[in-house]
Design an enzyme around this catalytic site. Structure first.
Site, mmCIF file in Angstrom:
data_model
loop_
_atom_site.group_PDB
_atom_site.id
_atom_site.type_symbol
_atom_site.label_atom_id
_atom_site.label_comp_id
_atom_site.label_asym_id
_atom_site.label_seq_id
_atom_site.Cartn_x
_atom_site.Cartn_y
_atom_site.Cartn_z
ATOM 1 N N VAL A 7 0.859 -1.181 0.000
ATOM 2 C CA VAL A 7 0.000 0.000 0.000
ATOM 3 C C VAL A 7 0.894 1.229 0.000
ATOM 4 C CG1 VAL A 7 -1.771 1.270 1.264
ATOM 5 C CG2 VAL A 7 -1.845 -1.221 1.206
ATOM 6 N N CYS A 8 0.552 2.168 -0.882
ATOM 7 C CA CYS A 8 1.406 3.334 -1.066
ATOM 8 C C CYS A 8 0.566 4.598 -1.216
ATOM 9 C CB CYS A 8 2.269 3.122 -2.296
ATOM 10 S SG CYS A 8 1.297 2.789 -3.779
ATOM 11 N N ALA A 9 1.246 5.695 -1.492
ATOM 12 C CA ALA A 9 0.567 6.965 -1.733
ATOM 13 C C ALA A 9 0.255 7.082 -3.221
ATOM 14 C CB ALA A 9 1.429 8.131 -1.256
#
Length: 99
Positions: A7-9
């Site tokens: 999960v990232c930006a």
């Protein structure tokens, strides 16, 4: 096949880490699906993954991700040093420990 979600930006640096992790898995002869999504999209795959790793830049969203995952699988923040050096082998090894 096990599935690992990062999960990232925005996904720029995380997609590079995904590639390095895939290379490390290939070297180990491990068949694993690894992909990255922003937090806003992790709900769509929450019931299809076996481990969720958060990029250090979104560590503050861990409670939100944990509520989406609802305790079904491990959720952990990626070690900042391993992330910063794009150490795909180290991050993959940790994910395998969580499995």
């Amino acid at each position: 096949m096990k599935k690992l979600l990062l999960v990232c930006a925005a996904g720029m640096s995380t997609s590079l880490l995904v590639n390095k992790m895939k290379d490390a898995a290939e070297e180990k002869g491990i068949s694993i699906e690894i992909f990255a999504l922003p937090v806003s999209e992790c709900q769509s795959v929450a019931d299809q993954v076996d481990v969720v790793l958060l990029g250090p830049q979104v560590r503050y969203q861990k409670p939100q991700v944990e509520s989406i995952i609802a305790g079904r699988v491990p959720v952990e923040v990626i070690d900042m040093r391993a992330y910063g050096t794009m150490n795909g082998k180290a991050v993959l090894d940790r994910a395998l420990e969580l499995l």
